[in-house]
Scaffold this active site. Structure first.
Site, PDB file in Angstrom:
ATOM      1  N   LYS A   1       0.902  -1.207  -0.004  1.00 40.23           N
ATOM      2  CA  LYS A   1       0.031   0.037   0.126  1.00 40.23           C
ATOM      3  C   LYS A   1       0.963   1.342   0.094  1.00 40.23           C
ATOM      4  CE  LYS A   1      -2.113  -1.103   3.858  1.00 40.23           C
ATOM      5  NZ  LYS A   1      -1.527  -2.604   3.942  1.00 40.23           N
TER       6      LYS A   1
ATOM      7  N   ARG B   1     -10.154   0.271   8.205  1.00 39.41           N
ATOM      8  CA  ARG B   1      -9.802  -1.091   8.616  1.00 39.41           C
ATOM      9  C   ARG B   1     -10.826  -1.806   9.577  1.00 39.41           C
ATOM     10  NH1 ARG B   1      -4.433  -0.027   8.586  1.00 39.41           N
ATOM     11  NH2 ARG B   1      -2.922  -1.805   8.809  1.00 39.41           N
TER      12      ARG B   1
ATOM     13  N   ARG C   1      11.611  -5.479   5.352  1.00 38.60           N
ATOM     14  CA  ARG C   1      11.510  -3.996   4.986  1.00 38.60           C
ATOM     15  C   ARG C   1      12.433  -2.936   5.863  1.00 38.60           C
ATOM     16  NH1 ARG C   1       5.490  -1.653   5.680  1.00 38.60           N
ATOM     17  NH2 ARG C   1       5.733  -2.879   7.510  1.00 38.60           N
TER      18      ARG C   1
ATOM     19  N   ARG D   1      10.750  -1.395  11.370  1.00 36.13           N
ATOM     20  CA  ARG D   1       9.556  -0.929  12.164  1.00 36.13           C
ATOM     21  C   ARG D   1       9.328  -1.851  13.288  1.00 36.13           C
ATOM     22  NH1 ARG D   1       4.422   0.350   8.203  1.00 36.13           N
ATOM     23  NH2 ARG D   1       3.318  -0.897   9.722  1.00 36.13           N
TER      24      ARG D   1
ATOM     25  N   ARG E   1      -0.671  -8.934  13.396  1.00 35.95           N
ATOM     26  CA  ARG E   1      -1.311  -7.932  12.408  1.00 35.95           C
ATOM     27  C   ARG E   1      -1.997  -8.849  11.350  1.00 35.95           C
ATOM     28  NH1 ARG E   1       3.963  -5.159  10.735  1.00 35.95           N
ATOM     29  NH2 ARG E   1       3.086  -4.279   9.063  1.00 35.95           N
TER      30      ARG E   1
HETATM   31  P1  AP5 Z   1       4.651  -1.688   1.955  1.00 33.27           P
HETATM   32  O1  AP5 Z   1       4.533  -1.039   0.654  1.00 33.27           O
HETATM   33  O2  AP5 Z   1       5.528  -0.977   2.986  1.00 33.27           O
HETATM   34  O3  AP5 Z   1       3.460  -2.422   2.469  1.00 33.27           O
HETATM   35  P2  AP5 Z   1       2.047  -1.723   3.114  1.00 33.27           P
HETATM   36  O4  AP5 Z   1       1.201  -2.298   2.569  1.00 33.27           O
HETATM   37  O5  AP5 Z   1       1.945  -0.329   3.114  1.00 33.27           O
HETATM   38  O6  AP5 Z   1       2.259  -2.396   4.674  1.00 33.27           O
HETATM   39  P3  AP5 Z   1       2.153  -1.997   6.218  1.00 33.27           P
HETATM   40  O7  AP5 Z   1       2.855  -2.973   6.995  1.00 33.27           O
HETATM   41  O8  AP5 Z   1       2.546  -0.613   5.848  1.00 33.27           O
HETATM   42  O9  AP5 Z   1       0.803  -2.041   6.192  1.00 33.27           O
HETATM   43  P4  AP5 Z   1       0.017  -2.259   7.667  1.00 33.27           P
HETATM   44  O10 AP5 Z   1      -1.551  -2.024   7.189  1.00 33.27           O
HETATM   45  O11 AP5 Z   1       0.247  -3.357   8.377  1.00 33.27           O
HETATM   46  O12 AP5 Z   1       0.545  -0.874   8.270  1.00 33.27           O
HETATM   47  P5  AP5 Z   1       0.106   0.521   8.805  1.00 33.27           P
HETATM   48  O13 AP5 Z   1       1.162   1.333   8.860  1.00 33.27           O
HETATM   49  O14 AP5 Z   1      -1.096   0.963   7.968  1.00 33.27           O
HETATM   50  O15 AP5 Z   1       5.582  -2.845   1.481  1.00 33.27           O
HETATM   51  C1  AP5 Z   1       6.163  -3.733   2.444  1.00 33.27           C
HETATM   52  C2  AP5 Z   1       7.456  -4.260   1.887  1.00 33.27           C
HETATM   53  O16 AP5 Z   1       7.327  -5.077   0.825  1.00 33.27           O
HETATM   54  C3  AP5 Z   1       8.559  -3.120   1.815  1.00 33.27           C
HETATM   55  O17 AP5 Z   1       9.633  -3.519   2.021  1.00 33.27           O
HETATM   56  C4  AP5 Z   1       8.534  -2.878   0.181  1.00 33.27           C
HETATM   57  O18 AP5 Z   1       9.672  -2.450  -0.491  1.00 33.27           O
HETATM   58  C5  AP5 Z   1       8.189  -4.390  -0.195  1.00 33.27           C
HETATM   59  N1  AP5 Z   1       7.231  -4.411  -1.434  1.00 33.27           N
HETATM   60  C6  AP5 Z   1       6.134  -3.711  -1.805  1.00 33.27           C
HETATM   61  N2  AP5 Z   1       5.834  -3.923  -3.104  1.00 33.27           N
HETATM   62  C7  AP5 Z   1       6.596  -5.060  -3.448  1.00 33.27           C
HETATM   63  C8  AP5 Z   1       6.270  -5.860  -4.230  1.00 33.27           C
HETATM   64  N3  AP5 Z   1       5.408  -5.894  -5.294  1.00 33.27           N
HETATM   65  N4  AP5 Z   1       7.052  -6.933  -4.665  1.00 33.27           N
HETATM   66  C9  AP5 Z   1       8.457  -7.129  -3.645  1.00 33.27           C
HETATM   67  N5  AP5 Z   1       8.372  -6.253  -2.603  1.00 33.27           N
HETATM   68  C10 AP5 Z   1       7.429  -5.174  -2.527  1.00 33.27           C
HETATM   69  O19 AP5 Z   1      -0.472   0.214  10.189  1.00 33.27           O
HETATM   70  C11 AP5 Z   1       0.335  -0.169  11.099  1.00 33.27           C
HETATM   71  C12 AP5 Z   1      -0.476   0.005  12.694  1.00 33.27           C
HETATM   72  O20 AP5 Z   1      -1.004   1.063  12.982  1.00 33.27           O
HETATM   73  C13 AP5 Z   1      -1.484  -1.262  12.672  1.00 33.27           C
HETATM   74  O21 AP5 Z   1      -1.164  -2.491  12.862  1.00 33.27           O
HETATM   75  C14 AP5 Z   1      -2.484  -0.408  13.680  1.00 33.27           C
HETATM   76  O22 AP5 Z   1      -2.019  -0.767  15.121  1.00 33.27           O
HETATM   77  C15 AP5 Z   1      -2.401   1.107  13.484  1.00 33.27           C
HETATM   78  N6  AP5 Z   1      -3.373   1.527  12.610  1.00 33.27           N
HETATM   79  C16 AP5 Z   1      -3.128   2.068  11.469  1.00 33.27           C
HETATM   80  N7  AP5 Z   1      -4.204   2.463  10.781  1.00 33.27           N
HETATM   81  C17 AP5 Z   1      -5.056   2.029  11.596  1.00 33.27           C
HETATM   82  C18 AP5 Z   1      -6.767   1.926  11.408  1.00 33.27           C
HETATM   83  N8  AP5 Z   1      -7.266   2.371  10.359  1.00 33.27           N
HETATM   84  N9  AP5 Z   1      -7.554   1.591  12.650  1.00 33.27           N
HETATM   85  C19 AP5 Z   1      -6.874   1.076  13.536  1.00 33.27           C
HETATM   86  N10 AP5 Z   1      -5.358   1.027  13.824  1.00 33.27           N
HETATM   87  C20 AP5 Z   1      -4.774   1.445  12.807  1.00 33.27           C
HETATM   88 MG    MG Z   2       2.170   1.108   4.906  1.00 30.82          MG
END
Ligand code: AP5
Ligand code: MG
Length: 212
Positions: A13, A89, A128, A156, A167
């Site tokens: 994402k 979410r 990552r 992270r 997660r």
């Molecule tokens: P990356 O692009 O970083 O993936 P992502 O989908 O953004 O993953 P996140 O871990 O950020 O998602 P998340 O939903 O768990 O975290 P968030 O910050 O939203 O890519 C991942 C890796 O893969 C990277 O190394 C990249 O280089 C690689 N990659 C990408 N595309 C690739 C490809 N095509 N091929 C190969 N490699 C690739 O949330 C974190 C925490 O915050 C949650 O757990 C929760 O506690 C809280 N939170 C956030 N939003 C909410 C909400 N709405 N409600 C409640 N709690 C929330």
């Molecule tokens: Mg992200």
């Protein structure tokens, strides 16, 4: 253009969001990034979010809904459009978002849904790395930066194995009903996430360019 980007943790994402906002000039709103910034600044929001995030649990809906509403109400959104990443979410968040958008007279144009099997995600998250200065995300194997060094890049907190498992469990359970909610509105575009970063973007770009 007003968009959501959805997908399991590690689906890509954030990686794709950076490319989308660069090309289409949208405001990137990542709830995860907002919480991490609040933790870094040791604000009250950060202190309350940290205990949930470190375990891989969701931050309570009332907290998350509040920060999203506040951000969407700012001036630049109507001008530029938005890309919400990591929100909604829960089904409750999706319903609240519908109400917020109605109140602000904003319309959702599309939901980009990055699909990938969950067994591919652990290696994405464990490899990552993030640049301390620019905040840019890379991967040790799949997308290595030219200038990697241990001092300049960090991992992270919630990419540690225990939190990753939690997660994935939480997001698999909560994610499907949200996709169905938006599918019923005819907004969802499924994108194959298990291909090179540039090919994923090509597929997204095609969908978005057809919307305009
Ligand atoms: P990356 O692009 O970083 O993936 P992502 O989908 O953004 O993953 P996140 O871990 O950020 O998602 P998340 O939903 O768990 O975290 P968030 O910050 O939203 O890519 C991942 C890796 O893969 C990277 O190394 C990249 O280089 C690689 N990659 C990408 N595309 C690739 C490809 N095509 N091929 C190969 N490699 C690739 O949330 C974190 C925490 O915050 C949650 O757990 C929760 O506690 C809280 N939170 C956030 N939003 C909410 C909400 N709405 N409600 C409640 N709690 C929330
Ligand atoms: Mg992200």
């Amino acid at each position: 253009m007003n968009l959501l980007i959805m997908g399991l943790p590690g689906a890509g994402k954030g990686t794709q969001a950076a490319k989308i906002v660069e090309k289409f000039g949208l405001v990137h709103i990542s709830t995860g990034d907002m919480f991490r910034a609040a933790i870094a600044n040791q604000t009250e929001l950060g202190l309350s979010a940290k205990s949930y995030m470190d375990k891989g649990d969701l931050v309570p809906d009332e907290v998350t809904n509040g920060i999203v509403k506040e951000r969407l109400a700012q001036e630049d959104i109507k001008e530029k459009g938005f890309l919400l990443d990591g929100y909604p979410r829960t089904l409750d968040q999706a319903e609240v978002l519908t109400a917020i958008l109605k109140e602000l007279e904003l319309q959702l144009d599309a939901v980009v849904n990055i699909e990938i099997a969950s067994d591919k995600l652990v290696e994405r998250l464990s490899g990552r790395i993030i640049n301390r200065k620019t905040g840019e995300t890379f991967h040790k194997v799949f997308n290595p930066p030219a200038d990697y060094s241990e001092e300049d890049y960090y991992q992270r907190e919630d990419d540690k194995p225990e939190a990753v498992k939690r997660r994935l469990d939480v997001n698999i359970a909560q994610g499907q009903p949200i996709i169905e909610y938006y599918r019923a509105k005819g907004l969802v575009h499924d994108i194959e996430g298990d291909q090179d970063i540039d090919l994923v973007f090509e597929a997204i770009d095609k969908v978005l360019s057809n919307l305009k």
